[in-house]
Write a protein that holds these residues in place. Structure first.
Motif, PDB file in Angstrom:
ATOM      1  N   ARG A 176      44.387  34.716 130.402  1.00  0.00           N
ATOM      2  CA  ARG A 176      43.579  34.692 131.623  1.00  0.00           C
ATOM      3  C   ARG A 176      42.812  36.006 131.713  1.00  0.00           C
ATOM      4  N   GLY A 177      41.526  35.924 131.894  1.00  0.00           N
ATOM      5  CA  GLY A 177      40.715  37.135 132.037  1.00  0.00           C
ATOM      6  C   GLY A 177      40.484  37.829 130.712  1.00  0.00           C
ATOM      7  N   PRO A 178      39.710  38.904 130.736  1.00  0.00           N
ATOM      8  CA  PRO A 178      39.389  39.619 129.495  1.00  0.00           C
ATOM      9  C   PRO A 178      40.594  40.398 128.965  1.00  0.00           C
ATOM     10  N   HIS A 179      40.844  40.278 127.688  1.00  0.00           N
ATOM     11  CA  HIS A 179      41.907  41.010 126.998  1.00  0.00           C
ATOM     12  C   HIS A 179      41.432  41.318 125.582  1.00  0.00           C
ATOM     13  N   ALA A 180      42.067  42.280 124.969  1.00  0.00           N
ATOM     14  CA  ALA A 180      41.794  42.590 123.568  1.00  0.00           C
ATOM     15  C   ALA A 180      42.335  41.463 122.690  1.00  0.00           C
ATOM     16  N   ARG A 181      41.786  41.315 121.511  1.00  0.00           N
ATOM     17  CA  ARG A 181      42.294  40.353 120.532  1.00  0.00           C
ATOM     18  C   ARG A 181      43.418  41.047 119.760  1.00  0.00           C
ATOM     19  N   ASN A 182      44.412  40.308 119.315  1.00  0.00           N
ATOM     20  CA  ASN A 182      45.556  40.850 118.574  1.00  0.00           C
ATOM     21  C   ASN A 182      45.553  40.303 117.152  1.00  0.00           C
ATOM     22  N   TYR A 183      45.859  41.165 116.179  1.00  0.00           N
ATOM     23  CA  TYR A 183      45.812  40.776 114.773  1.00  0.00           C
ATOM     24  C   TYR A 183      47.099  41.150 114.074  1.00  0.00           C
ATOM     25  N   GLY A 184      47.618  40.245 113.262  1.00  0.00           N
ATOM     26  CA  GLY A 184      48.837  40.526 112.517  1.00  0.00           C
ATOM     27  C   GLY A 184      49.211  39.363 111.633  1.00  0.00           C
ATOM     28  N   ILE A 185      50.466  39.369 111.209  1.00  0.00           N
ATOM     29  CA  ILE A 185      50.992  38.332 110.325  1.00  0.00           C
ATOM     30  C   ILE A 185      51.661  37.267 111.191  1.00  0.00           C
ATOM     31  N   HIS A 186      51.227  36.034 111.061  1.00  0.00           N
ATOM     32  CA  HIS A 186      51.801  34.940 111.849  1.00  0.00           C
ATOM     33  C   HIS A 186      53.220  34.683 111.360  1.00  0.00           C
ATOM     34  N   PRO A 187      54.203  34.677 112.264  1.00  0.00           N
ATOM     35  CA  PRO A 187      55.591  34.512 111.831  1.00  0.00           C
ATOM     36  C   PRO A 187      55.870  33.179 111.144  1.00  0.00           C
TER      37      PRO A 187
END
Length: 166
Positions: free
Chosen positions: A16-27
């Motif tokens: 909901r609302g503006p947030h940063a995007r998150n990047y990593g290894i999908h479990p």
């Protein structure tokens, strides 16, 4: 008054609302390599990371906790005085102590900050409220930083912010 903090509803993937995007290894798909993990099902993580918040709201939380507006004085004393040495173990630097739900972490400029970090695939958060009136800080990364050089960098950013000269 944590207006941008919420528990995602079951099935809710978008933030909901503006947030940063998150990047990593999908479990569930580590073979895919680093990818956008912003829309993981946060509701599945529950109390171990499912809460969505912003740095502004987290700072407001730490200010309220240590400003006496969230818990009675006796409860905060219990959280911060009945502690166990944890320095050098897991994610805690030397000299750290863990109380009830929060840890004290030494600052390079003297004193400590009390806080609680957290990590999920794709992000890490560190911060809390410093002693001696140094203030409150939340540091957020859009990649997982729970070990090694990445963790030291995250902890260094918290330390630098809280030890900065006004």
């Amino acid at each position: 008054h944590l207006n941008d903090t919420y528990w995602p509803a079951p099935g809710e993937l978008a933030l909901r609302g503006p947030h940063a995007r998150n990047y990593g290894i999908h479990p569930a798909a580590p073979e895919a390599g680093r990818m956008d993990l912003t829309e993981l099902p946060g509701y599945e993580f529950g109390a171990s990371g499912g809460l969505v918040s912003t740095p502004k709201d987290l700072n407001a939380f730490w200010d309220a906790l240590f400003g006496g507006r969230l818990l009675p004085d006796w409860a905060l004393r219990q959280m911060t005085l009945d502690t166990t040495a944890v320095g050098g173990r897991d994610v805690y630097p030397a000299g750290s102590r863990y109380g009830y739900g929060i840890a004290s972490i030494p600052l390079s400029c003297g004193g400590v900050y009390w806080g609680h970090g957290g990590d999920l695939p794709g992000n890490s958060v560190g911060g809390g409220r410093a002693t001696a009136g140094r203030g409150t800080v939340t540091v957020y990364t859009t990649t997982w930083a729970a070990e090694g050089a990445s963790l030291r960098h995250l902890q260094g950013a918290v330390d630098a912010a809280l030890c900065a000269k006004p």
